[in-house]
Each structure stands twice: as C-alpha cells, then as structure tokens.
Enzyme design. Structure first.
Site, PDB file in Angstrom:
ATOM      1  N   ASN A 191      -9.344  -8.205 -28.282  1.00 35.24           N
ATOM      2  CA  ASN A 191      -9.907  -7.685 -29.527  1.00 35.24           C
ATOM      3  C   ASN A 191      -9.526  -8.613 -30.676  1.00 35.24           C
ATOM      4  OD1 ASN A 191     -10.791  -5.402 -31.480  1.00 35.24           O
ATOM      5  ND2 ASN A 191      -8.673  -5.803 -32.096  1.00 35.24           N
ATOM      6  N   GLU A 192     -10.468  -8.879 -31.546  1.00 30.26           N
ATOM      7  CA  GLU A 192     -10.232  -9.710 -32.724  1.00 30.26           C
ATOM      8  C   GLU A 192      -9.299 -10.885 -32.394  1.00 30.26           C
ATOM      9  OE1 GLU A 192      -9.404  -7.305 -36.261  1.00 30.26           O
ATOM     10  OE2 GLU A 192     -11.432  -6.516 -36.170  1.00 30.26           O
ATOM     11  N   GLU A 315     -16.973  -2.360 -33.880  1.00 28.33           N
ATOM     12  CA  GLU A 315     -16.219  -1.720 -34.976  1.00 28.33           C
ATOM     13  C   GLU A 315     -17.079  -1.794 -36.224  1.00 28.33           C
ATOM     14  OE1 GLU A 315     -12.055  -2.701 -35.630  1.00 28.33           O
ATOM     15  OE2 GLU A 315     -11.750  -2.939 -33.466  1.00 28.33           O
TER      16      GLU A 315
HETATM   17  O1  AHR Z   1     -10.054  -0.039 -36.753  1.00 27.40           O
HETATM   18  C1  AHR Z   1      -8.852  -0.462 -37.294  1.00 27.40           C
HETATM   19  C2  AHR Z   1      -8.566  -1.926 -36.977  1.00 27.40           C
HETATM   20  O2  AHR Z   1      -9.523  -2.741 -37.595  1.00 27.40           O
HETATM   21  C3  AHR Z   1      -8.640  -2.313 -35.525  1.00 27.40           C
HETATM   22  O3  AHR Z   1      -7.462  -2.053 -34.844  1.00 27.40           O
HETATM   23  C4  AHR Z   1      -8.892  -3.785 -35.596  1.00 27.40           C
HETATM   24  O4  AHR Z   1      -9.606  -4.260 -34.492  1.00 27.40           O
HETATM   25  C5  AHR Z   1      -9.636  -3.971 -36.898  1.00 27.40           C
HETATM   26  O5  AHR Z   1      -9.095  -4.974 -37.671  1.00 27.40           O
END
Ligand code: AHR
Length: 511
Positions: A191-192, A315
């Site tokens: 993730n990210e 997201e």
């Molecule tokens: O949704 C909150 C955070 O936002 C998540 O953990 C991350 O992936 C994003 O920066």
C-alpha cells in the site's frame, strides 16, 4: 447572415430559458458499471475495527455474532457492499498476519505505529475478518505486507487462506478451526509504496512487485487471482506510467489510485463547522477526480489499449480535522451534506469511466474519515454518505448509458465549478436509473432532460437533501438526514423536467 444571427439568438434564448440541458440516449451503452466500485475499506485504525466492526466475543451489551456487531452487519448487507479491503492502509505494511491467528491469549501484541501509537492485541485477525466477510456477503480484498514483510510471509498468507490441498499453511488453518479455504480473489501488493509502504521510487517498486507476484500464483482456489499494484497519489502520473511500462501485464490485474478530498494537508478544517469557502475547496478537490481518472486512464491506454488492467481507486473520500477531544491518530470525523456531495460526484465519475475504473474503496467504513457508519458504544448511526451509496447501488452491474450534461456554474469568489453532475445506467430488467447531484450551495437548479432512444411513461425518484450544508446525523437525532420521495420531477413525452434543490442528490427511475 440574418439566418445565422436568428439561429444564434434562438440557441442563446434556449440556453437562458432552461438552466441545465441534459440528453440521455437510452438505446446506447456497452460497458458495465462493475459493482466493485462500491467497495469499502476497513483498517486497523482508530475505532474502525475495534468498537466499529468488532466488539469482542465476550461482549454482553451489544448484540453480535462471534464478536462482530449485528447492527453493522445488517446495515452493510442493505448497502450491498461488494468487497471490503483490510487490514490497511499504512497498517498493512506493518502487519504480520501470523500474529492474528491461533489462541487469542497467546497472540503477540504490536504497537500501531501509524495510527495513534496504541497497542494492537491482534484479537481481530484473519479468521475474524474472512468469516465476517462471509457474514456480510462481501468479497475480501486483502492488502499484503510488502514494506516490512517478506515474500515468504506473503505466500504463506495466500496459502493459508486459499489452498485446499495439504500443505503446512493449509494444515495450520485446519488446526485453527477452518477446514475449507475461504474465497479470496483480491490481493493488494503493498500500500502506498511511495510513502508509508516503504518510500520507494516507482522503478524500484515495479521490480519488488514483480518479485512478490512471481511467487503468489498457483495457491489460490480462484480461477484467477486479482493482483492490485500499489498506486499513485492523486496526480502523480509518473507512478502510473512506470508501473504500466515496467510490470508485465500478465502479472497485473489492477493498478491503484488514492485521492482524498482534503482542503490542505496542513489545514484540513473542521468536519461540521466549515465555511462556504471551505465547502467550495472540498468540491474542487472532489470534482478533480474526473481529471485524475481521465489522465491516469490515458496513460494506461498507451500501454494497455484493450483496457485489460483495471484502475482501482482503493482509497477515496473527504478528510478533515478530527472531532475536538478525540485522538488525532484515530481520524474520527463527522459526516455532513458536504460528504453526500463528495460521494455523489465521485460515484458519477466512476460510472462514466466504468470501462477503466472497475473497483474502488471508500475510506473508511466505520468511525474513520468519510465513514458510512458511526458508532458510540451500543449506538449506531448511518451517515449521509451511507444514504447516497445506498440510493446509488441500483447502478451496480448495470450497463452505463452515456448522459450528456450541459451544466450551469456554481460560482464563488470568481471561481466556478459545474453545478450538476450526472450518470445513468440500464439494469438487467431494462429499468433506467439516473443519478444527479447539484453541488451549488445556494441555487436550486432547473433541469430539462431530453430522452432519446426509448419510450417511457413514468418517472419516480428519491432525494437526499437538508436545510443546511453542515447538517449531519447524531446519536441523539440519527434520522435527521435520510432519503425521501422526490416530487420535483415530471415527464411529458420525451422530456423530463425537474428542479434540484441546493446541495442535493437525486436518483430517478424511468419506466
Ligand atoms: O485511510 C487512511 C490512510 O490514508 C491509509 O492508511 C493510507 O493508505 C492513506 O494515506
């Protein structure tokens, strides 16, 4: 010359007489609106899992099934959520799944480094999550640990959850009480990765992605595993370009994109007591989704003209300051009509780009960011965002019909945005649904909709509106904002005419 002037006069007069001109070609449309764009996201963050979904097996005050709140399960079933992403977010790249299986009293604790520094006791783990998905009737989307995990740990998780044969991991699953594998199709490879997932450059992440996915295949009981690469933040187009260029497409089913409607990362503003200027800026950020999706899709088209790889907006949502007095690391915020606007315009964008956007996840389901549900001990409420997502779910798996919207402007301090956004679809029974959002904070918008390519005799509708933009549901007044029958629409021959109140969301049904 006079004829041209007359024509210009009539066109101008026509534009003035009706504020917003829409055209629906009911006999067109070839792409399906994938139901998976209605996905949700549950991170080990604040009170999303603990207190939100899960209250513990021993809880005697709140009705639950194996520790999962029954009221939440019922509400999410009604919402028809197609998939649920877990366990993060940033948390995912710190999560070691073996900490969350086996006897609860033997599970190690960890510190939730990203979110409030609280101690995570791992009482909610893989079995809890996957069983809960079965209870809700939703498909799990597991985010694997790439940032601080190993390839072996990731393979073991795939094997543990999905392998039906005899193997060390599937045997361990059986020992822990689950004979048959679960159905887990969707896997996020970190993730990210550009940030909390390891601060990688796209070229490096593309190689890491190739390494991890090489070893993941062959274990799952699914015909095909759906692998999602950690995607860009908002307008980081280089990230998408490098991933599409450097990852072989037979190793890739989806590329992610994250975009939050945040006013300013250093000054996010309050969730309920915001000004009109703050509202306008939030709308600017939300409607930017159209440009982001278009530009990321253009890059993907260059490498994948057949659109085999999905753009997965896993997201999205509004992000404000936390509620006063709550833990800043818990991201707990209220949800107003402003959030209903974000949800409406964003889903319209996803519908209109359904050929490429085939999955998405609102951040997050309960008590975190733009939640659909808020809980307070035994109390639960549904937010305006919940209601929009429920009103819109008639579009799930329907065929998108192109809707042309000539909108008037919503103007503030010499800046302007389109007031009206819309999308339309035809479901399996031939029923047409049209979603319309008026983001103008003050003006009612008149619409005239030209219906082409079909004969219709009736129109009905639902509306979500409220007297003030800042209005929201509270535990004392949980039904202040809820959908109502929409009476401001009529049909005459091939024309629909209606009036959309300021900051309202409407879904029409045509038969
Ligand atoms: O949704 C909150 C955070 O936002 C998540 O953990 C991350 O992936 C994003 O920066």
């Amino acid at each position: 010359m006079r004829t041209l002037a007359t024509l210009i006069f009539f066109v101008a007069a026509f534009r003035l007489s009706a504020q917003n001109q829409l055209i629906l070609n009911a006999d067109l449309g070839k792409h399906k609106i994938n139901k998976h764009i209605y996905g949700h996201f549950a991170e080990h963050l604040g009170r999303c899992i603990y207190g939100g979904f899960y209250v513990g097996e021993d809880n005697t005050k709140i009705k639950h099934t194996n520790g999962v709140r029954n009221d939440v399960v019922d509400a999410l079933k009604k919402l028809k959520i197609p998939n649920l992403r877990w366990p993060g977010g940033c948390f995912a790249d710190t999560y070691h799944w073996k900490d969350g299986i086996g006897a609860k009293d033997k599970r190690p604790t960890i510190v939730n480094h990203w979110w409030g520094g609280v101690t995570e006791d791992n009482s909610f783990g893989t079995h809890n999550f996957l069983d809960m998905c079965e209870l809700i009737g939703t498909e799990p989307y597991l985010s694997g640990n790439v940032g601080s995990g190993t390839v072996q740990e990731f393979i073991d998780w795939v094997q543990y959850t999905t392998f039906d044969g005899t193997s060390p991991m599937s045997d361990l699953r059986r020992q822990n009480g689950r004979e048959k594998p679960w159905k887990v199709k969707y896997w996020g490879i970190g993730n990210e990765a550009w940030g909390c997932g390891g601060n990688m450059r796209p070229e490096y992440y593309a190689d890491v992605y190739r390494q991890f996915t090489t070893f993941l295949s062959g274990w799952t009981n699914e015909d095909k595993i759906f692998r999602i690469a950690s995607g860009a933040s908002s307008s980081d187009y280089k990230w998408t370009e490098v991933l599409m260029r450097d990852i072989p497409h037979n190793m890739l089913e989806g590329v992610a994109l994250h975009h939050y409607s945040v006013i300013d990362w250093n000054k996010k503003g309050p969730s309920t007591t915001f000004s009109e200027e703050e509202y306008f800026t939030t709308m600017k950020r939300a409607t930017l989704m159209e440009e982001l999706v278009q530009k990321h899709s253009n890059i993907m088209d260059k490498y994948d003209p057949e659109k085999k790889v999905a753009l997965v907006v896993d997201e999205w949502g509004g992000w404000y300051d936390v509620e006063p007095g709550t833990n800043p690391g818990f991201l707990y915020q209220q949800n107003t009509m402003r959030d209903a606007m974000i949800a409406g315009v964003t889903l319209n964008v996803f519908h209109n780009h359904c050929d490429r956007v085939r999955m998405a996840n609102l951040a997050q389901t309960i008590n975190v960011l733009q939640a659909v549900i808020l809980t307070n001990e035994e109390k639960m409420l549904l937010t305006p965002t919940y209601h929009v997502m429920e009103m819109f779910n008639v579009h799930q798996d329907a065929t998108m019909i192109p809707l042309i919207v000539n909108s008037s402007d919503y103007v503030l301090n010499n800046e302007k945005l389109k007031a009206i956004s819309g999308s339309a679809s035809r479901d399996a029974n031939g029923v047409i649904h049209i979603s319309l959002v008026n983001i103008d904070s003050k003006k009612e918008q008149e619409i005239t909709l030209d219906l082409r390519g079909g004969k219709f005799s009736s129109v009905t509708g639902e509306i979500l509106s409220s007297p003030r933009l800042q209005d929201h549901n509270t535990f004392e007044n949980p039904d202040k904002i809820k959908p109502a029958t929409f009476k401001g629409i009529s049909i005459s021959g091939t024309t629909l005419k209606g009036k959309l109140p300021p900051f309202s969301v409407v879904v029409l049904e045509l038969k």
